[in-house]
Design a protein around this motif. Sequence first.
Motif, short mmCIF file in Angstrom:
data_model
loop_
_atom_site.label_atom_id
_atom_site.label_comp_id
_atom_site.label_asym_id
_atom_site.label_seq_id
_atom_site.Cartn_x
_atom_site.Cartn_y
_atom_site.Cartn_z
N ALA A 193 -20.56 -18.87 4.32
CA ALA A 193 -20.12 -17.82 3.38
C ALA A 193 -21.23 -16.79 3.17
O ALA A 193 -20.97 -15.58 3.12
CB ALA A 193 -19.72 -18.46 2.05
N ARG A 194 -22.45 -17.26 3.06
CA ARG A 194 -23.57 -16.34 2.91
C ARG A 194 -23.71 -15.43 4.13
O ARG A 194 -23.98 -14.23 4.01
CB ARG A 194 -24.86 -17.13 2.67
N GLN A 195 -23.53 -16.01 5.28
CA GLN A 195 -23.61 -15.22 6.51
C GLN A 195 -22.50 -14.17 6.55
O GLN A 195 -22.72 -13.02 6.92
CB GLN A 195 -23.54 -16.13 7.72
N ALA A 196 -21.28 -14.59 6.15
CA ALA A 196 -20.15 -13.65 6.13
C ALA A 196 -20.41 -12.52 5.16
O ALA A 196 -20.08 -11.36 5.43
CB ALA A 196 -18.88 -14.40 5.76
N PHE A 197 -21.02 -12.84 4.01
CA PHE A 197 -21.33 -11.79 3.03
C PHE A 197 -22.31 -10.78 3.62
O PHE A 197 -22.12 -9.57 3.47
CB PHE A 197 -21.91 -12.42 1.77
N GLN A 198 -23.34 -11.26 4.28
CA GLN A 198 -24.33 -10.36 4.86
C GLN A 198 -23.71 -9.47 5.94
O GLN A 198 -24.17 -8.36 6.17
CB GLN A 198 -25.50 -11.16 5.43
N GLN A 199 -22.65 -9.98 6.55
CA GLN A 199 -21.95 -9.20 7.58
C GLN A 199 -20.84 -8.33 6.97
O GLN A 199 -20.06 -7.72 7.69
CB GLN A 199 -21.36 -10.14 8.63
N LYS A 200 -20.79 -8.32 5.62
CA LYS A 200 -19.81 -7.53 4.86
C LYS A 200 -18.37 -7.98 5.12
O LYS A 200 -17.43 -7.19 5.01
CB LYS A 200 -19.98 -6.03 5.14
N GLN A 201 -18.21 -9.25 5.47
CA GLN A 201 -16.87 -9.83 5.63
C GLN A 201 -16.52 -10.52 4.31
O GLN A 201 -16.55 -11.75 4.19
CB GLN A 201 -16.86 -10.81 6.81
N PHE A 202 -16.18 -9.72 3.32
CA PHE A 202 -16.09 -10.23 1.95
C PHE A 202 -14.90 -11.16 1.74
O PHE A 202 -15.00 -12.15 1.01
CB PHE A 202 -16.07 -9.06 0.97
N LYS A 245 -13.51 -13.08 4.01
CA LYS A 245 -13.88 -14.33 4.68
C LYS A 245 -14.89 -15.10 3.84
O LYS A 245 -14.82 -16.33 3.73
CB LYS A 245 -14.45 -14.03 6.06
N CYS A 246 -15.82 -14.38 3.23
CA CYS A 246 -16.83 -15.01 2.38
C CYS A 246 -16.17 -15.79 1.25
O CYS A 246 -16.50 -16.95 1.00
CB CYS A 246 -17.78 -13.96 1.82
N LEU A 247 -15.20 -15.15 0.56
CA LEU A 247 -14.54 -15.82 -0.55
C LEU A 247 -13.74 -17.02 -0.07
O LEU A 247 -13.73 -18.07 -0.73
CB LEU A 247 -13.64 -14.82 -1.28
N GLU A 248 -13.09 -16.91 1.06
CA GLU A 248 -12.33 -18.04 1.61
C GLU A 248 -13.26 -19.22 1.90
O GLU A 248 -12.93 -20.38 1.63
CB GLU A 248 -11.61 -17.60 2.89
#
Length: 220
Positions: free
Chosen positions: A22-31, A33-36
């Motif tokens: 999730a942290r990686q997804a956030f850094q990639q601005k995949q918000f 996906k991050c929440l999922e």
Amino acid sequence: MPQRPELENEDEKTSNDALELARQAFQQKQFRKCLELLVVAAAQHPSLPPPRLVMADMYLHNNMRQSGRQLMEQVAIEDAEHPELYRLFGSLALAERRWTEAIMHFQKALDLPMPLTWKPQQRQAFVVSTKKGLASAAERRGDWLLAAEVLGSLTQIAPGDSLLRDRYATALFNGHRREKAYEQFRISYLRNSNMSPAELSMGIMHVNEKDYRQADQWFA
């Protein structure tokens, strides 16, 4: 912004841990996906705060305050008694220089019961982070009585933190408790010789007040 408490122990992380993904997804601005992934992480780690709060924390630490605020407002409807919610509201108010509001939020965070799923280390980290935020807001507001009370309790938790003890001594001095301030400056210097001697610290405090006569006596 006060340091946030660790959400979990490092030894619990794995390469495919949903929280790390999730942290990686956030850094990639995949918000989305991050929440999922944070929903999955909450099932993996019951000690985690609600997924939206974890993501709001990520937003705040990346200076994306509006997005963080929106998630926090959602949690305020769904889980209004979670202490982490008010720690984050306090951090947001502190970052926006709303000192009184920050104090109210941090105090409420400390007053609410902590989740039973939180581990002892997580509980202490939460208390330390929240109290540091509360102390910072009190200092900026000039509420030296509250600042001294909170900083004093933090020195009990971390007695070897000389910078924290110096802040405690400064709050005591500004609250006109000069003898106790000197005592704390002395302890700080005795435990860490890299800090200023107590007499020098007291002199500087008086200079800041433009009381040069008292300052000269301490410098002497």
